[in-house]
Design an enzyme around this catalytic site. Structure first.
Site, PDB file in Angstrom:
ATOM      1  N   ALA A 154      37.917  40.923  40.213  1.00 39.73           N
ATOM      2  CA  ALA A 154      37.151  39.691  40.428  1.00 39.73           C
ATOM      3  C   ALA A 154      37.013  38.903  39.121  1.00 39.73           C
ATOM      4  O   ALA A 154      37.101  37.669  39.121  1.00 39.73           O
ATOM      5  CB  ALA A 154      35.775  40.017  40.992  1.00 39.73           C
ATOM      6  N   TYR A 155      36.819  39.617  38.019  1.00 37.03           N
ATOM      7  CA  TYR A 155      36.699  38.962  36.718  1.00 37.03           C
ATOM      8  C   TYR A 155      38.001  38.257  36.352  1.00 37.03           C
ATOM      9  O   TYR A 155      38.007  37.087  35.935  1.00 37.03           O
ATOM     10  CB  TYR A 155      36.331  40.000  35.657  1.00 37.03           C
ATOM     11  CG  TYR A 155      36.208  39.452  34.261  1.00 37.03           C
ATOM     12  CD1 TYR A 155      35.182  38.581  33.917  1.00 37.03           C
ATOM     13  CD2 TYR A 155      37.122  39.814  33.267  1.00 37.03           C
ATOM     14  CE1 TYR A 155      35.067  38.072  32.623  1.00 37.03           C
ATOM     15  CE2 TYR A 155      37.010  39.319  31.975  1.00 37.03           C
ATOM     16  CZ  TYR A 155      35.988  38.450  31.662  1.00 37.03           C
ATOM     17  OH  TYR A 155      35.874  37.953  30.385  1.00 37.03           O
TER      18      TYR A 155
END
Length: 246
Positions: A154-155
């Site tokens: 997600a990062y």
């Protein structure tokens, strides 16, 4: 505060800690007047400002959520009021929540996207309208867009969005004499990075690049200083500052 237009002015988001603070200190040493942005830690921002001003530099602290357009407009206004204009904007503000994609809480996804993507977009949008000719916008990604470590999904997705914003904005600012680039650090020895890691793990990560060490915040600040100053022919690029890690 001086509003001498000969002094170059930088606004650094997330400027009160880690890489952001190293960037602030380096730009101040290079003669920039600096607006030190903070989201939550006013005391740390004020301390950074005090150190710069006591050393003969110019600095102010500006607060606010980077994803809040009104708050960031006020931050730009404050920097312009203090120093007469803005030449360089550095977006170091960001948050990182690590988790496998299968188990990531969607609230954490939303939080990362709010700061990392919307926040960068809001600040870039303001910068695109307000930077003086000869200016630079410098965003932040991560070398994990290449290394693809598990738990960073997600990062990395949020930082891939930042890279996309950078590459398009560089082309949209044709004729303005404003460069737009992204710095993608590798593992860097900030308190946030070191927290909760064993020495064995830190040594293992440090060995992943040919230089055999972690990056220092000053290494990343040096890359920013290059893009903020002499690097006028570097535009629309992602610079991987990671000691040679793949």
């Amino acid at each position: 505060m001086s509003s001498n237009s000969a002094v170059r002015v930088a606004l650094v988001t997330g400027g009160s800690g880690g890489i952001g603070r190293a960037v602030v200190e380096r730009l101040a040493a290079d003669g920039f007047a600096v607006a030190v942005h903070y989201a939550g830690n006013a005391a740390r921002a004020d301390e950074t400002v005090r150190q710069i001003t006591e050393s003969g530099g110019q600095a102010i602290a500006v607060g606010g959520d980077v994803a809040d357009e009104q708050a960031m407009t006020a931050a730009f206004d404050a920097a312009e009021a203090a120093f007469g204009g803005i030449d360089v904007v550095v977006n170091t503000a960001g948050i990182m929540v690590l988790s496998p994609i299968a188990t990531l809480a969607l609230a954490d996804l939303d939080r990362m996207y709010r700061t990392n993507v919307r926040g960068t977009f809001v600040v870039c949008r303001l910068a695109a309208n307000r930077l003086r000719p000869g200016g630079a916008i410098i965003n932040f990604s991560t070398s994990v867009t290449r290394t693809q470590f598990p738990s960073y999904g997600a990062y990395v997705a949020s930082k891939a969005a930042v890279e996309g914003i950078t590459l398009i904005l560089a082309r949209e600012l044709r004729g303005r004499d404003i460069t737009v680039n992204t710095v993608a650090p590798g593992p860097t020895a900030t308190p946030l990075f070191l927290e909760g890691k064993s020495q064995e793990l830190i040594d293992q990560i440090a060995s992943m690049n040919p230089m055999g060490r972690l990056g220092a915040p000053e290494d990343i600040a040096q890359t920013v200083a290059f893009l903020a100053g002499p690097a006028r022919w570097v535009n629309g690029q992602v610079l991987f500052a990671n000691g040679g890690m793949a």
